[in-house]
Design a protein around this motif. Structure first.
Motif, PDB file in Angstrom:
ATOM      1  N   ILE A  48       0.841  -1.198   0.000  1.00 44.49           N
ATOM      2  CA  ILE A  48       0.000   0.000   0.000  1.00 44.49           C
ATOM      3  C   ILE A  48       0.873   1.244   0.000  1.00 44.49           C
ATOM      4  N   ILE A  49       1.917   1.230   0.828  1.00 46.50           N
ATOM      5  CA  ILE A  49       2.817   2.379   0.896  1.00 46.50           C
ATOM      6  C   ILE A  49       3.509   2.595  -0.444  1.00 46.50           C
ATOM      7  N   ARG A  50       3.978   1.508  -1.064  1.00 46.88           N
ATOM      8  CA  ARG A  50       4.646   1.641  -2.359  1.00 46.88           C
ATOM      9  C   ARG A  50       3.685   2.175  -3.416  1.00 46.88           C
ATOM     10  N   ALA A  51       2.458   1.651  -3.431  1.00 44.84           N
ATOM     11  CA  ALA A  51       1.473   2.104  -4.412  1.00 44.84           C
ATOM     12  C   ALA A  51       1.195   3.592  -4.254  1.00 44.84           C
ATOM     13  N   ALA A  52       1.058   4.052  -3.009  1.00 47.34           N
ATOM     14  CA  ALA A  52       0.788   5.468  -2.769  1.00 47.34           C
ATOM     15  C   ALA A  52       1.978   6.330  -3.164  1.00 47.34           C
ATOM     16  N   ALA A  53       3.187   5.851  -2.858  1.00 45.56           N
ATOM     17  CA  ALA A  53       4.399   6.609  -3.189  1.00 45.56           C
ATOM     18  C   ALA A  53       4.549   6.768  -4.701  1.00 45.56           C
ATOM     19  N   GLU A  54       4.232   5.713  -5.434  1.00 45.00           N
ATOM     20  CA  GLU A  54       4.450   5.732  -6.883  1.00 45.00           C
ATOM     21  C   GLU A  54       3.334   6.425  -7.655  1.00 45.00           C
ATOM     22  N   THR A  55       2.154   6.528  -7.059  1.00 47.01           N
ATOM     23  CA  THR A  55       1.022   7.053  -7.827  1.00 47.01           C
ATOM     24  C   THR A  55       0.518   8.410  -7.358  1.00 47.01           C
ATOM     25  N   TYR A  56       0.699   8.740  -6.073  1.00 48.97           N
ATOM     26  CA  TYR A  56       0.022   9.934  -5.580  1.00 48.97           C
ATOM     27  C   TYR A  56       0.892  10.866  -4.745  1.00 48.97           C
ATOM     28  N   LEU A  57       1.784  10.352  -3.921  1.00 50.03           N
ATOM     29  CA  LEU A  57       2.450  11.167  -2.912  1.00 50.03           C
ATOM     30  C   LEU A  57       3.596  12.010  -3.449  1.00 50.03           C
ATOM     31  N   GLU A  58       4.094  11.692  -4.637  1.00 45.72           N
ATOM     32  CA  GLU A  58       5.212  12.427  -5.240  1.00 45.72           C
ATOM     33  C   GLU A  58       6.466  12.387  -4.372  1.00 45.72           C
ATOM     34  N   ARG A  59       6.617  11.283  -3.637  1.00 47.38           N
ATOM     35  CA  ARG A  59       7.820  11.085  -2.837  1.00 47.38           C
ATOM     36  C   ARG A  59       8.223   9.627  -2.944  1.00 47.38           C
ATOM     37  N   ASP A  60       9.491   9.385  -3.249  1.00 48.38           N
ATOM     38  CA  ASP A  60       9.972   8.011  -3.343  1.00 48.38           C
ATOM     39  C   ASP A  60       9.919   7.315  -1.985  1.00 48.38           C
ATOM     40  N   LYS A  61      10.194   8.074  -0.932  1.00 48.60           N
ATOM     41  CA  LYS A  61      10.223   7.504   0.420  1.00 48.60           C
ATOM     42  C   LYS A  61       9.393   8.405   1.336  1.00 48.60           C
ATOM     43  N   PRO A  62       8.118   8.146   1.414  1.00 51.29           N
ATOM     44  CA  PRO A  62       7.217   9.044   2.148  1.00 51.29           C
ATOM     45  C   PRO A  62       7.278   8.858   3.661  1.00 51.29           C
ATOM     46  N   LEU A  63       6.649   9.774   4.346  1.00 48.40           N
ATOM     47  CA  LEU A  63       6.382   9.646   5.775  1.00 48.40           C
ATOM     48  C   LEU A  63       5.020   8.975   5.918  1.00 48.40           C
ATOM     49  N   VAL A  64       4.961   7.925   6.728  1.00 46.63           N
ATOM     50  CA  VAL A  64       3.730   7.142   6.877  1.00 46.63           C
ATOM     51  C   VAL A  64       3.370   7.059   8.349  1.00 46.63           C
ATOM     52  N   LEU A  65       2.115   7.329   8.633  1.00 46.77           N
ATOM     53  CA  LEU A  65       1.597   7.170   9.991  1.00 46.77           C
ATOM     54  C   LEU A  65       0.618   6.006   9.979  1.00 46.77           C
ATOM     55  N   TRP A  66       0.968   4.957  10.719  1.00 53.61           N
ATOM     56  CA  TRP A  66       0.182   3.722  10.773  1.00 53.61           C
ATOM     57  C   TRP A  66      -0.541   3.689  12.114  1.00 53.61           C
ATOM     58  N   LEU A  67      -1.861   3.738  12.093  1.00 52.89           N
ATOM     59  CA  LEU A  67      -2.651   3.782  13.318  1.00 52.89           C
ATOM     60  C   LEU A  67      -3.324   2.434  13.569  1.00 52.89           C
ATOM     61  N   VAL A  68      -3.236   1.976  14.810  1.00 52.01           N
ATOM     62  CA  VAL A  68      -3.837   0.696  15.207  1.00 52.01           C
ATOM     63  C   VAL A  68      -4.779   0.956  16.387  1.00 52.01           C
ATOM     64  N   PRO A  69      -5.678   0.005  16.694  1.00 55.27           N
ATOM     65  CA  PRO A  69      -6.717   0.292  17.683  1.00 55.27           C
ATOM     66  C   PRO A  69      -6.299   0.247  19.142  1.00 55.27           C
ATOM     67  N   SER A  70      -5.166  -0.365  19.485  1.00 57.75           N
ATOM     68  CA  SER A  70      -4.817  -0.502  20.898  1.00 57.75           C
ATOM     69  C   SER A  70      -3.308  -0.479  21.077  1.00 57.75           C
ATOM     70  N   LYS A  71      -2.881  -0.247  22.312  1.00 58.87           N
ATOM     71  CA  LYS A  71      -1.449  -0.231  22.612  1.00 58.87           C
ATOM     72  C   LYS A  71      -0.839  -1.623  22.482  1.00 58.87           C
ATOM     73  N   GLN A  72      -1.617  -2.649  22.780  1.00 61.95           N
ATOM     74  CA  GLN A  72      -1.113  -4.008  22.623  1.00 61.95           C
ATOM     75  C   GLN A  72      -0.804  -4.314  21.163  1.00 61.95           C
ATOM     76  N   ILE A  73      -1.731  -3.952  20.275  1.00 63.89           N
ATOM     77  CA  ILE A  73      -1.498  -4.179  18.847  1.00 63.89           C
ATOM     78  C   ILE A  73      -0.369  -3.288  18.354  1.00 63.89           C
ATOM     79  N   LYS A  74      -0.253  -2.088  18.914  1.00 65.79           N
ATOM     80  CA  LYS A  74       0.866  -1.228  18.531  1.00 65.79           C
ATOM     81  C   LYS A  74       2.190  -1.904  18.852  1.00 65.79           C
TER      82      LYS A  74
END
Length: 356
Positions: free
Chosen positions: A82-108
Motif C-alpha cells: 500500500i505504501i509503495r502504491a501510494a508513493a508511486e502514484t500519488y504522494l510524489e515522494r519516493d520515500k514518504p512519511l507514513v503514519l500507521w494507526l492501530v486500535p490498541s497499545k497491545q497491537i501497537k
C-alpha cells in the motif's frame, strides 16, 4: 525473501493503485465513483464529515478510501505494498512519511515488534519495496526522527487511534514543543503551511507540526474504530496527504469502500480452514437473527455429543445509531421476542465492554 500475495490481495492493491492514479487526475470523489466496487445501488463518495454531517474543508481534497479485508486476510502484510502504491502514484515522494494507526497499545507493540525486526516478513516486504532505506518509530519516540531520516528513508511511525485524543497520555508528546525536533524547522521557507505557534509567537517544534510539513500517508488498521466525531478531528490534525483504511467491518454510513474482499475468497486461498456457510435473508434483520439463533441451538445439540466441552456462540454486528438494527433494538428483540435471558446477551462497543 518476500511473501507471495494472495489473488484477493493483488486485486485490492491493483484497485487502490488505479484509484490513486485517477485521483491525481480527476480528484478523490470522481475517481471513487468511477472505480469503486459497488454492491447494489451505487454509493457516492463521502468526504470525511464533522458531527454535523458537513464535510471537513481541509480533508475534502484528500483521498479517503477503505479496503474491506476479512479478519485473517493479511491486512498488515499488505501495508508495504500500500505504501509503495501510494508513493508511486500519488504522494510524489519516493520515500514518504507514513503514519500507521492501530486500535490498541497491545497491537501497537506487536506491530512495532514486527516492523522493527529485519527478519520478520512484514519488515522484509518494506525493505524490498524501498531498497532497505526504512526507519520505524514508535509515535512516543517521534523526537528521534531526524531531518535526514525524512529526506533519505521511508519513515514509518506507528501509533494508536487514541494518540491525538485528549484523554491519552501520548497527547502531550504529540502536540508538545520538543527541542529534539528543532532541526526540522530551521530552514522553513515562505511557502510553509500554517503551523502551530508558541505563546511567544515562534513555531512550535511539535510532531503535529512535523506532520503538517510533510503530509503523511495515513493507514488506519481496524478502521471501524475510527468513525467517531473525535476521530474525525484526529484525521484533520494529522494533515494527511491520503488516508487508506483497512477493516473487515467498515462503517457503511461513512467509509468509502473501494475494494470488497469476501470470506469465500479467503477460503479459496486456504486462509480460512473452517467451513464458511453464507445465507442471505431478504425478509429483514429479525428473520436473520431468528435463523441464526436456531442454528446456534442446533450446534449446541451437536456439541453435547462431543467428549470435550464446546459452547457455540452467536455474534451479531449491529448497525449504527442512525440506522435500523441498532444495538438497543437488537437487544430488545432478543430479550422480548426471542426470550433470551438477559445475562446471556453481552454488548461490546466503544463504550460498553461486557465481553472483557
Amino acid at each position: 525473501m518476500s511473501l507471495d500475495l494472495k489473488e484477493y490481495q493483488k486485486r485490492a492493491l491493483k484497485g487502490l493503485r488505479a484509484y490513486l492514479e485517477q485521483a491525481r487526475v480527476s480528484g478523490p470523489a470522481a475517481a471513487f465513483e468511477l472505480l469503486a466496487e459497488q454492491e447494489g445501488a451505487p454509493v457516492p463518495y463521502r468526504p470525511i464529515a464533522d458531527d454535523q454531517g458537513q464535510p471537513v474543508a481541509a480533508l475534502v481534497p484528500v483521498p479517503y478510501v477503505c479496503l474491506r479485508i476479512p479478519t485473517g486476510g493479511g491486512k498488515t502484510v499488505m501495508g508495504a505494498h500500500i505504501i509503495r502504491a501510494a508513493a508511486e502514484t500519488y504522494l510524489e515522494r519516493d520515500k514518504p512519511l507514513v503514519l500507521w494507526l492501530v486500535p490498541s497499545k497491545q497491537i501497537k507493540s506487536q506491530t512495532l515488534e514486527a516492523f522493527k525486526n529485519p527478519r520478520h516478513p512484514y519488515r522484509r516486504e518494506l525493505d524490498d519495496a524501498f531498497g532497505g532505506q526504512v526507519a520505524v518509530f514508535d509515535i512516543a519516540d517521534a523526537g528521534q526522527i531526524r531531518p535526514q531520516d525524512i529526506a533519505e528513508r521511508l519513515c514509518l511511525v506507528i501509533g494508536t487511534l487514541a494518540t491525538a485524543r485528549v484523554n491519552d497520555t501520548e497527547i502531550r508528546d504529540f502536540y508538545a514543543h520538543t527541542e529534539d525536533l528543532e532541526p526540522h524547522f530551521l530552514a522553513l521557507g515562505a511557502q510553509r503551511p500554517a503551523l502551530d505557534t508558541l505563546d511567544s509567537g515562534g513555531v512550535k517544534f511539535s510532531f503535529a507540526n512535523l506532520l503538517k510539513l510533510h503530509r503523511p500517508l495515513v493507514i488506519t488498521d481496524e478502521a471501524h474504530n475510527a468513525t467517531s466525531s473525535l476521530s474525525v478531528v484526529v484525521y484533520e490534525r494529522l494533515s494527511p496527504a491520503a488516508i487508506v483504511e483497512l477493516t473487515a467491518t467498515p462503517d457503511m454510513a461513512a467509509s468509502n469502500v473501494l475494494v470488497r474482499v469476501s470470506a469465500s475468497e479467503l477460503k479459496e486461498e486456504q486462509m480460512i480452514k473452517l467451513p464458511v456457510v453464507l445465507k442471505e435473508h431478504a425478509e429483514g434483520w429479525e428473520e436473520a437473527v431468528r435463523d441464526a439463533l436456531q442454528r446456534r441451538s442446533h450446534l449446541e445439540t451437536l456439541a453435547e455429543k462431543e467428549p470435550d466441552y464446546l459452547r457455540p456462540i452467536l455474534l451479531i454486528q449491529a448497525a449504527n445509531d442512525n440506522q435500523v438494527a441498532t444495538v438497543a433494538r437488537i437487544r430488545q428483540h432478543l430479550l422480548e421476542n426471542e426470550r433470551i435471558p438477559a445475562d446471556q446477551v453481552k454488548i461490546a462497543t466503544g463504550d460498553q465492554r461486557e465481553l472483557d
